[in-house]
Design a protein around this motif. Sequence first.
Motif, PDB file in Angstrom:
ATOM      1  N   GLN A   1       0.814  -1.213   0.000  1.00 12.57           N
ATOM      2  CA  GLN A   1       0.000   0.000   0.000  1.00 12.57           C
ATOM      3  C   GLN A   1       0.854   1.272   0.000  1.00 12.57           C
ATOM      4  O   GLN A   1       0.315   2.381   0.030  1.00 12.57           O
ATOM      5  CB  GLN A   1      -0.919   0.003   1.232  1.00 12.57           C
ATOM      6  N   GLY A   2       2.185   1.113  -0.005  1.00 17.03           N
ATOM      7  CA  GLY A   2       3.057   2.278  -0.076  1.00 17.03           C
ATOM      8  C   GLY A   2       3.459   2.863   1.259  1.00 17.03           C
ATOM      9  O   GLY A   2       4.105   3.921   1.305  1.00 17.03           O
ATOM     10  N   PHE A   3       3.090   2.213   2.368  1.00 20.52           N
ATOM     11  CA  PHE A   3       3.512   2.685   3.678  1.00 20.52           C
ATOM     12  C   PHE A   3       4.974   2.295   3.916  1.00 20.52           C
ATOM     13  O   PHE A   3       5.496   1.376   3.279  1.00 20.52           O
ATOM     14  CB  PHE A   3       2.621   2.108   4.776  1.00 20.52           C
ATOM     15  N   ALA A   4       5.627   2.988   4.833  1.00 21.22           N
ATOM     16  CA  ALA A   4       7.049   2.750   5.089  1.00 21.22           C
ATOM     17  C   ALA A   4       7.284   2.489   6.568  1.00 21.22           C
ATOM     18  O   ALA A   4       6.743   3.190   7.427  1.00 21.22           O
ATOM     19  CB  ALA A   4       7.885   3.934   4.623  1.00 21.22           C
ATOM     20  N   GLY A   5       8.108   1.483   6.843  1.00 27.45           N
ATOM     21  CA  GLY A   5       8.445   1.153   8.226  1.00 27.45           C
ATOM     22  C   GLY A   5       9.935   1.029   8.410  1.00 27.45           C
ATOM     23  O   GLY A   5      10.703   0.903   7.456  1.00 27.45           O
ATOM     24  N   ARG A   6      10.350   1.059   9.655  1.00 31.73           N
ATOM     25  CA  ARG A   6      11.784   1.107   9.960  1.00 31.73           C
ATOM     26  C   ARG A   6      12.104   0.230  11.160  1.00 31.73           C
ATOM     27  O   ARG A   6      11.342   0.152  12.127  1.00 31.73           O
ATOM     28  CB  ARG A   6      12.183   2.564  10.237  1.00 31.73           C
ATOM     29  N   PHE A   7      13.259  -0.428  11.081  1.00 34.41           N
ATOM     30  CA  PHE A   7      13.807  -1.173  12.214  1.00 34.41           C
ATOM     31  C   PHE A   7      14.653  -0.240  13.053  1.00 34.41           C
ATOM     32  O   PHE A   7      15.506   0.491  12.532  1.00 34.41           O
ATOM     33  CB  PHE A   7      14.647  -2.348  11.716  1.00 34.41           C
ATOM     34  N   VAL A   8      14.413  -0.233  14.366  1.00 34.69           N
ATOM     35  CA  VAL A   8      15.171   0.617  15.297  1.00 34.69           C
ATOM     36  C   VAL A   8      16.087  -0.283  16.123  1.00 34.69           C
ATOM     37  O   VAL A   8      15.605  -1.059  16.957  1.00 34.69           O
ATOM     38  CB  VAL A   8      14.232   1.405  16.228  1.00 34.69           C
ATOM     39  N   PRO A   9      17.399  -0.231  15.917  1.00 36.69           N
ATOM     40  CA  PRO A   9      18.317  -1.142  16.604  1.00 36.69           C
ATOM     41  C   PRO A   9      18.596  -0.732  18.046  1.00 36.69           C
ATOM     42  O   PRO A   9      19.730  -0.459  18.434  1.00 36.69           O
ATOM     43  CB  PRO A   9      19.578  -1.070  15.740  1.00 36.69           C
ATOM     44  N   ALA A  10      17.551  -0.683  18.839  1.00 37.08           N
ATOM     45  CA  ALA A  10      17.701  -0.303  20.255  1.00 37.08           C
ATOM     46  C   ALA A  10      16.948  -1.325  21.097  1.00 37.08           C
ATOM     47  O   ALA A  10      15.772  -1.601  20.844  1.00 37.08           O
ATOM     48  CB  ALA A  10      17.139   1.096  20.496  1.00 37.08           C
ATOM     49  N   SER A  11      17.614  -1.872  22.085  1.00 38.77           N
ATOM     50  CA  SER A  11      16.989  -2.875  22.947  1.00 38.77           C
ATOM     51  C   SER A  11      16.052  -2.199  23.947  1.00 38.77           C
ATOM     52  O   SER A  11      16.502  -1.416  24.793  1.00 38.77           O
ATOM     53  CB  SER A  11      18.063  -3.669  23.694  1.00 38.77           C
ATOM     54  N   VAL A  12      14.762  -2.476  23.831  1.00 42.60           N
ATOM     55  CA  VAL A  12      13.771  -1.846  24.708  1.00 42.60           C
ATOM     56  C   VAL A  12      12.978  -2.867  25.524  1.00 42.60           C
ATOM     57  O   VAL A  12      12.132  -2.490  26.336  1.00 42.60           O
ATOM     58  CB  VAL A  12      12.793  -0.977  23.892  1.00 42.60           C
TER      59      VAL A  12
END
Length: 461
Positions: free
Chosen positions: A252-263
Motif C-alpha cells: 500500500q506504499g507505507f514505510a516502516g523502519r527497524f530501530v536497533p535499540a533494545s527496549v
Amino acid sequence: MRLSRPIFGISVALAFLDPVLMLPLMILCLALEAGLALLQFATMLRLPSAPPAGRPGHEPFFSVHVATHNEPPEVVCETLRALAAQDWPRERHEIIVMDNNTADPALWRPVEACCAELGATFLHREGVKGAKAGALDIALAAADARATHVVTVDCDYVVAPDFLSRTAAELEAGDDWLQFPQAYRGAPATAGFELELGDYFATYARAANRSGAALPTGTLTVVAIPALAAVGGWRAMSVTEDAELGLKLCRQGFAGRFVPASVGRGALPLDLASCESQRHRWSYGNARVLGQFARRRFGGLRGWHVLAQLSAWQSAALLPAGVLVGALLAGERGAVVTLAALCLLAGLLRAGLRLALVGRRERAGTVLAALVARLALLPAAARGTVDALGSGRLPFAVTPKAARAAATLPLDHLALFAAGLLALPNALAAGPWAIAGLACLMSLLPAALLLSRALSACQPH
C-alpha cells in the motif's frame, strides 16, 4: 496438512529405487539454495537509505495491546507491571489485554485482577477465530478514539521504563510503523541462541531500512492506526500475521523502519521442543506469506528486501537429506549423491558465514554456539518450508512459557542420525562429497543435544 515427513519418506524410497530420477530435483534444490544465499548476502550491500514516507504528526497516543491465550498469570502480570511503569504520560497511552479462548478461569482471572489494579483494560473472549491476529483485531476495535498508534507487546516481554518515550522520539521521523529487536532475558549460557536470533535483525531487518520495508515481527511493534486500518487490520491468512501485515503495508506504499535499540526482553523457550515449534511456525507461516508475495507483482528494492526477510527462516534441506540417504543405501556413487551432498553443505555454509559475519565482534565460542543452535533447529525449519506447500492451514502454536516436566527426545534428529549410520558404509566408498554430506546430516543430533543442554541450564529450579 503436514507434508514434510511423508515427503521425506517418499524421497528416500524413490532415491533408493531409482536415484537417477531424483537428479532434476537435486538440481532444483541446489538452485534454490543458491537463490537463498544470493538474497541473504545481498542484504549486506551498502546502499543509501530511503527517507521515511510518512510525516511527523502531533504527540502520539499509544494503545498498547497484549494478546494472551492459556498463559501463566505471573508471566503476564510481570509484563503488565513493566508497561504500567512507563515514563510516558499516563494520559497519553492505554493498555489493553485481550485474552482469547482461555477456558480455565484460574489462568485469566488473576490477569483480570492485575489489570484492575494497574488501570489496564481487560477483555476476555471465547470463540475467537484467527488466533493472535483475531485477538489483536478485537483489541484494535476497543482502542481509545484518541489513539494514534497501536503497540503490540508479547505477554512475556518486560519492557524498559522509557520504551514508549523512546518510541515517541523515533516516530518524529514520520514512519508508518517501527520494529524494535526481539531479545531474550536469561542466563549467559544462551548467548549463542540470542546471536542466532539476532542474525535476522542485524542483517535482514537493518538492510530493509534502505527501502522502508523492515517487516513487523509481532512484538515491540508500533503501527500507525491509519495505516493499520488501510490494510484491514491484523486479519491474516497465515500463522505469521506480523509478516503478512508488513507485506500488505508495503504494497500500500507505507514505510516502516527497524530501530536497533533494545527496549524489552522476552522469556526464552526453555526446551528444544518449544524452540522447534516456534521455528516451524516462523518457517511455515513466512513460506505461506511468500505465496502471497508471488501471486502479486511486487518488485524493486522493496520487493527484494521483503523477499529476503520472508525467506530468512526457510531451508531446502529436507529433500536433499532424503535423497542422499536413499541413494547411498542403493549403492549410488554418481551425480545424485554429489548434488544432494552439495545442497546440504551449501545450507550449512550459508548459515555459518552469516553467523560469523554477524558475530565478528563476539567471542568464538558464542558464534559456535549460534551455529549449533541453527543446526539444531534446521529440521524444524525444513519441515515448515515443505509443510507450507500443503492445503489448509496449520493451527497457531503458542510457544510455551514454562519448560515441560520431562524433556522430549529429538525424534527427527535421532531418525536422521540412524539413517546416516545405515548409509555410512556406502558413503565411505562413494567418496569425500558423500562423506561430507552425511556428516552434515549426522551433526544435527549432537547440535540438538547441545542446545537442549544449554536451555536446560537456564530453567528455573
